[in-house]
Write a protein that holds these residues in place. Sequence first.
Motif, PDB file in Angstrom:
ATOM      1  N   MET A   1       0.752  -1.230  -0.126  1.00 45.95           N
ATOM      2  CA  MET A   1       0.053   0.290   0.093  1.00 45.95           C
ATOM      3  C   MET A   1       0.799   1.276   0.047  1.00 45.95           C
ATOM      4  SD  MET A   1      -3.083   1.011   2.711  1.00 45.95           S
ATOM      5  CE  MET A   1      -4.175  -0.215   2.311  1.00 45.95           C
ATOM      6  N   GLN A   2       0.542   2.302  -0.898  1.00 50.07           N
ATOM      7  CA  GLN A   2       1.396   3.454  -1.079  1.00 50.07           C
ATOM      8  C   GLN A   2       1.182   4.480   0.260  1.00 50.07           C
ATOM      9  OE1 GLN A   2       0.961   5.159  -4.861  1.00 50.07           O
ATOM     10  NE2 GLN A   2       3.166   4.995  -5.054  1.00 50.07           N
ATOM     11  N   ARG A   3       2.175   4.977   0.529  1.00 51.76           N
ATOM     12  CA  ARG A   3       2.139   5.989   1.615  1.00 51.76           C
ATOM     13  C   ARG A   3       2.533   7.404   0.975  1.00 51.76           C
ATOM     14  NH1 ARG A   3       6.776   7.830   5.154  1.00 51.76           N
ATOM     15  NH2 ARG A   3       5.646   8.350   7.261  1.00 51.76           N
ATOM     16  N   HIS A   4       1.532   8.273   1.476  1.00 52.88           N
ATOM     17  CA  HIS A   4       1.880   9.707   0.995  1.00 52.88           C
ATOM     18  C   HIS A   4       1.763  10.558   1.901  1.00 52.88           C
ATOM     19  CE1 HIS A   4       0.311   7.731  -2.778  1.00 52.88           C
ATOM     20  NE2 HIS A   4      -0.765   7.291  -1.922  1.00 52.88           N
ATOM     21  N   ILE A   5       2.701  11.459   1.985  1.00 58.35           N
ATOM     22  CA  ILE A   5       3.022  12.620   2.758  1.00 58.35           C
ATOM     23  C   ILE A   5       2.480  13.985   2.114  1.00 58.35           C
ATOM     24  CG2 ILE A   5       4.577  13.811   4.165  1.00 58.35           C
ATOM     25  CD1 ILE A   5       6.416  11.149   4.109  1.00 58.35           C
ATOM     26  N   ILE A   6       1.630  14.492   2.646  1.00 54.47           N
ATOM     27  CA  ILE A   6       1.069  15.495   2.252  1.00 54.47           C
ATOM     28  C   ILE A   6       1.055  16.858   2.951  1.00 54.47           C
ATOM     29  CG2 ILE A   6      -1.500  16.438   1.473  1.00 54.47           C
ATOM     30  CD1 ILE A   6      -2.226  13.532   1.612  1.00 54.47           C
ATOM     31  N   SER A   7       1.803  17.785   2.374  1.00 49.58           N
ATOM     32  CA  SER A   7       2.201  19.141   2.912  1.00 49.58           C
ATOM     33  C   SER A   7       1.066  19.947   2.800  1.00 49.58           C
ATOM     34  CB  SER A   7       3.200  20.035   2.344  1.00 49.58           C
ATOM     35  OG  SER A   7       4.435  19.186   2.603  1.00 49.58           O
ATOM     36  N   VAL A   8       0.276  20.780   3.851  1.00 50.61           N
ATOM     37  CA  VAL A   8      -0.584  21.577   3.726  1.00 50.61           C
ATOM     38  C   VAL A   8      -0.315  22.962   4.359  1.00 50.61           C
ATOM     39  CG1 VAL A   8      -2.387  19.714   3.766  1.00 50.61           C
ATOM     40  CG2 VAL A   8      -1.358  20.734   5.939  1.00 50.61           C
ATOM     41  N   ASN A   9      -1.097  24.137   4.354  1.00 51.14           N
ATOM     42  CA  ASN A   9      -0.883  25.387   4.772  1.00 51.14           C
ATOM     43  C   ASN A   9      -0.729  25.413   6.371  1.00 51.14           C
ATOM     44  OD1 ASN A   9      -0.735  26.755   2.534  1.00 51.14           O
ATOM     45  ND2 ASN A   9      -2.865  27.198   2.223  1.00 51.14           N
ATOM     46  N   SER A  10      -1.488  24.828   7.028  1.00 46.57           N
ATOM     47  CA  SER A  10      -1.700  24.882   8.531  1.00 46.57           C
ATOM     48  C   SER A  10      -2.049  23.571   9.329  1.00 46.57           C
ATOM     49  CB  SER A  10      -2.894  25.860   8.843  1.00 46.57           C
ATOM     50  OG  SER A  10      -3.874  25.664   8.609  1.00 46.57           O
ATOM     51  N   ILE A  11      -1.738  23.668  10.542  1.00 42.84           N
ATOM     52  CA  ILE A  11      -2.164  22.430  11.335  1.00 42.84           C
ATOM     53  C   ILE A  11      -3.634  22.188  11.318  1.00 42.84           C
ATOM     54  CG2 ILE A  11      -2.445  23.918  13.276  1.00 42.84           C
ATOM     55  CD1 ILE A  11      -1.470  20.134  13.277  1.00 42.84           C
ATOM     56  N   THR A  12      -4.385  23.343  11.114  1.00 44.78           N
ATOM     57  CA  THR A  12      -6.128  23.286  10.895  1.00 44.78           C
ATOM     58  C   THR A  12      -6.207  22.556   9.670  1.00 44.78           C
ATOM     59  OG1 THR A  12      -5.989  25.396  12.022  1.00 44.78           O
ATOM     60  CG2 THR A  12      -8.091  24.747  10.825  1.00 44.78           C
ATOM     61  N   TYR A  13      -5.750  22.838   8.580  1.00 45.49           N
ATOM     62  CA  TYR A  13      -6.046  22.093   7.340  1.00 45.49           C
ATOM     63  C   TYR A  13      -5.666  20.575   7.457  1.00 45.49           C
ATOM     64  CZ  TYR A  13      -7.777  25.988   4.992  1.00 45.49           C
ATOM     65  OH  TYR A  13      -8.559  27.176   4.599  1.00 45.49           O
ATOM     66  N   ALA A  14      -4.257  20.440   8.319  1.00 42.36           N
ATOM     67  CA  ALA A  14      -3.665  19.177   8.582  1.00 42.36           C
ATOM     68  C   ALA A  14      -4.897  18.120   9.163  1.00 42.36           C
ATOM     69  CB  ALA A  14      -2.331  19.110   9.315  1.00 42.36           C
ATOM     70  N   LEU A  15      -5.523  18.843  10.307  1.00 36.11           N
ATOM     71  CA  LEU A  15      -6.412  17.996  10.935  1.00 36.11           C
ATOM     72  C   LEU A  15      -7.705  17.713  10.103  1.00 36.11           C
ATOM     73  CD1 LEU A  15      -5.778  19.605  14.473  1.00 36.11           C
ATOM     74  CD2 LEU A  15      -5.028  17.388  13.690  1.00 36.11           C
ATOM     75  N   LYS A  16      -8.017  18.795   9.471  1.00 29.29           N
ATOM     76  CA  LYS A  16      -9.451  18.858   8.749  1.00 29.29           C
ATOM     77  C   LYS A  16      -9.178  17.854   7.574  1.00 29.29           C
ATOM     78  CE  LYS A  16     -11.983  21.705   5.703  1.00 29.29           C
ATOM     79  NZ  LYS A  16     -12.275  23.097   5.139  1.00 29.29           N
ATOM     80  N   GLY A  17      -7.993  17.814   7.036  1.00 28.43           N
ATOM     81  CA  GLY A  17      -7.663  16.744   5.694  1.00 28.43           C
ATOM     82  C   GLY A  17      -7.481  15.414   6.397  1.00 28.43           C
ATOM     83  N   ARG A  18      -7.258  15.304   7.458  1.00 26.97           N
ATOM     84  CA  ARG A  18      -6.933  13.671   8.310  1.00 26.97           C
ATOM     85  C   ARG A  18      -8.320  13.194   8.444  1.00 26.97           C
ATOM     86  NH1 ARG A  18      -5.604  14.020  14.149  1.00 26.97           N
ATOM     87  NH2 ARG A  18      -8.025  14.845  14.055  1.00 26.97           N
ATOM     88  N   ASP A  19      -9.334  14.361   9.144  1.00 33.45           N
ATOM     89  CA  ASP A  19     -10.503  13.866   9.328  1.00 33.45           C
ATOM     90  C   ASP A  19     -11.495  13.650   8.046  1.00 33.45           C
ATOM     91  OD1 ASP A  19      -9.984  14.113  12.141  1.00 33.45           O
ATOM     92  OD2 ASP A  19     -10.989  16.261  12.178  1.00 33.45           O
ATOM     93  N   ALA A  20     -11.237  14.132   7.069  1.00 38.79           N
ATOM     94  CA  ALA A  20     -11.954  13.868   5.812  1.00 38.79           C
ATOM     95  C   ALA A  20     -11.610  12.628   5.161  1.00 38.79           C
ATOM     96  CB  ALA A  20     -11.751  15.136   4.868  1.00 38.79           C
ATOM     97  N   LEU A  21     -10.312  12.247   5.189  1.00 37.41           N
ATOM     98  CA  LEU A  21      -9.956  11.167   4.736  1.00 37.41           C
ATOM     99  C   LEU A  21     -10.385   9.920   5.716  1.00 37.41           C
ATOM    100  CD1 LEU A  21      -6.003  12.148   4.064  1.00 37.41           C
ATOM    101  CD2 LEU A  21      -7.854  11.526   2.246  1.00 37.41           C
ATOM    102  N   ARG A  22     -10.370  10.023   6.789  1.00 40.19           N
ATOM    103  CA  ARG A  22     -10.797   8.927   7.716  1.00 40.19           C
ATOM    104  C   ARG A  22     -12.177   8.748   7.628  1.00 40.19           C
ATOM    105  NH1 ARG A  22      -7.889  10.039  13.533  1.00 40.19           N
ATOM    106  NH2 ARG A  22      -5.974   9.437  12.939  1.00 40.19           N
TER     107      ARG A  22
END
Length: 73
Positions: A1-22
């Motif tokens: 399974m591929q692992r992707h490291i995604i850079s975003v603008n802020s911790i807020t977007y990191a948490l929002k993106g993590r939750d959307a993916l989950r």
Amino acid sequence: MQRHIISVNSITYALKGRDALRRQGIKAYTERKVNDKVNVGCGYVIVAFGNRDKITQTLLNSNVKILEINSSL
């Protein structure tokens, strides 16, 4: 399974993106950026596993701006 490291603008977007993916059943978590030599985004990244296209589309549909994606096996 591929692992992707995604850079975003802020911790807020990191948490929002993590939750959307989950919500889509994609394994994802946030972590502190290891390589600070590259100054892209905030100090946190989203780490996600699976299909890159599905991950990208999920983040874009959630209005999470992707700055950079690094993929590995």
